[in-house]
Design an enzyme around this catalytic site. Structure first.
Site, PDB file in Angstrom:
ATOM      1  N   TYR A  83     -15.177  29.991  35.607  1.00 38.47           N
ATOM      2  CA  TYR A  83     -14.591  28.743  34.973  1.00 38.47           C
ATOM      3  C   TYR A  83     -15.768  28.111  33.955  1.00 38.47           C
ATOM      4  CZ  TYR A  83     -12.719  23.624  35.287  1.00 38.47           C
ATOM      5  OH  TYR A  83     -12.162  22.679  35.114  1.00 38.47           O
TER       6      TYR A  83
ATOM      7  N   LYS B 139     -14.588  27.500  30.045  1.00 37.76           N
ATOM      8  CA  LYS B 139     -14.707  26.068  29.600  1.00 37.76           C
ATOM      9  C   LYS B 139     -15.774  26.099  28.291  1.00 37.76           C
ATOM     10  CE  LYS B 139     -11.656  23.828  31.996  1.00 37.76           C
ATOM     11  NZ  LYS B 139     -10.405  23.581  31.240  1.00 37.76           N
TER      12      LYS B 139
END
Length: 300
Positions: free
Chosen positions: A163, A167
């Site tokens: 993640y 991001k």
């Protein structure tokens, strides 16, 4: 101050069936936009699909007197999402890349599937939709794009290697699109929001999740997507009624003479100066960052 309206604008919001995406879609519609509510309707970890997620938000918008259509495609099939906007509304003006999932695991337990699925939804998905929209934005010389990053991408977070990678990667994409789109009035920015959602519910206490309302984030998104906003490449942290802009910071550093061999011991000797952020620099571009190093070639 005049109201920020979106009359005659066509807005696509991905991951708009819940949480932040739903909040964005409702707010754009309330201010006159025609909205494509995109959501595959999968779980927070990326399994399955459910058309009702997007359909319910469309129904809310229509019931309030707005215009909206549902798109049930995966963001990895960005061309079909753009086709939905064109078929129903004839154009696309604003794209909010919001869709996301979590596959949290400590790195030593993470599988290739965990890594690839998070990458595909966040990075490849945002690329796919943005790339499909890009020719139309260039031709009409107008566009506003939002990419949704996270504090995990900015600072790292245990159990979120996939993640975090995705991001921060989205901000890199946004910065480049801001540069490439500037001459054609295409403005791209990144937000790093914190808001209560089915994703944050897995990592935060319920009482905190309840207070972190998506409505605290959406006003910044609308500001950044309005025709009056012309500044691209920005990164904004936002949530809980607070907003701030981030920028890169770099120490003054130390330039070694290039006429003599450079050793690890030389680096050790100057380590405090290399890492001292007193009176730090804030490079605003890759070219500005490079100039300090190139200038040191004269240090003989």
């Amino acid at each position: 101050m005049s109201a920020l309206n979106f009359d005659d604008r066509v807005v696509i919001v991905t991951g708009a069936g819940n949480g932040l995406g739903r909040s964005h879609a409702l707010a754009f519609a309330a201010r006159g936009a025609r909205v494509v509510v995109n959501d595959l309707g999968g779980t927070a970890t990326g399994e399955g699909s459910d058309a009702s997620a997007a359909d319910k938000v469309v129904a809310e918008i229509v019931a309030a007197g707005g215009e909206a259509v549902a798109s049930h495609e995966s963001v990895t099939d960005g061309g079909r999402i753009i086709e939905c906007a064109l078929d129903n509304f004839g154009r696309v003006d604003v794209l909010v890349n919001n869709a996301g999932i979590l596959r949290d695991k400590a790195f030593h337990n993470m599988t290739g599937e965990d890594w690839d699925l998070v990458y595909n939804v966040h990075v490849r998905g945002a690329y796919s939709v943005s790339h499909a929209a890009w020719p139309y934005l260039r031709e009409q010389e107008y566009g506003r794009l939002i990419f949704t990053a996270s504090a995990a991408g900015l600072y790292g977070n245990f159990g979120q290697a996939n993640y975090s990678m995705a991001k921060l990667g989205l901000h890199g994409l946004a910065q480049t699109l801001a540069i490439e789109g500037a001459k054609r009035n295409i403005v791209a920015n990144t937000i790093a929001p914190i808001a209560g959602s089915r994703m944050t519910a897995t990592i935060m206490p319920p009482q905190i999740v309840e207070q972190l309302k998506p409505a605290f984030v959406t006003p910044l998104v609308l500001k950044l997507c309005h025709a009056s906003h012309r500044e691209g490449g920005g990164l904004y942290e936002v949530g809980a009624g607070w907003m701030g802009k981030l920028r890169w910071e770099r120490s003054k550093g130390h330039g070694f003479p290039v006429s003599a061999p450079l050793t690890p011991e030389d680096v050790v000797a100057q380590w405090e100066r290399i890492t001292d952020f007193t009176d730090a620099d804030h490079p605003a571009s890759g070219q500005a960052a490079l100039m300090s190093m190139i200038g040191n070639l004269q240090n003989r």
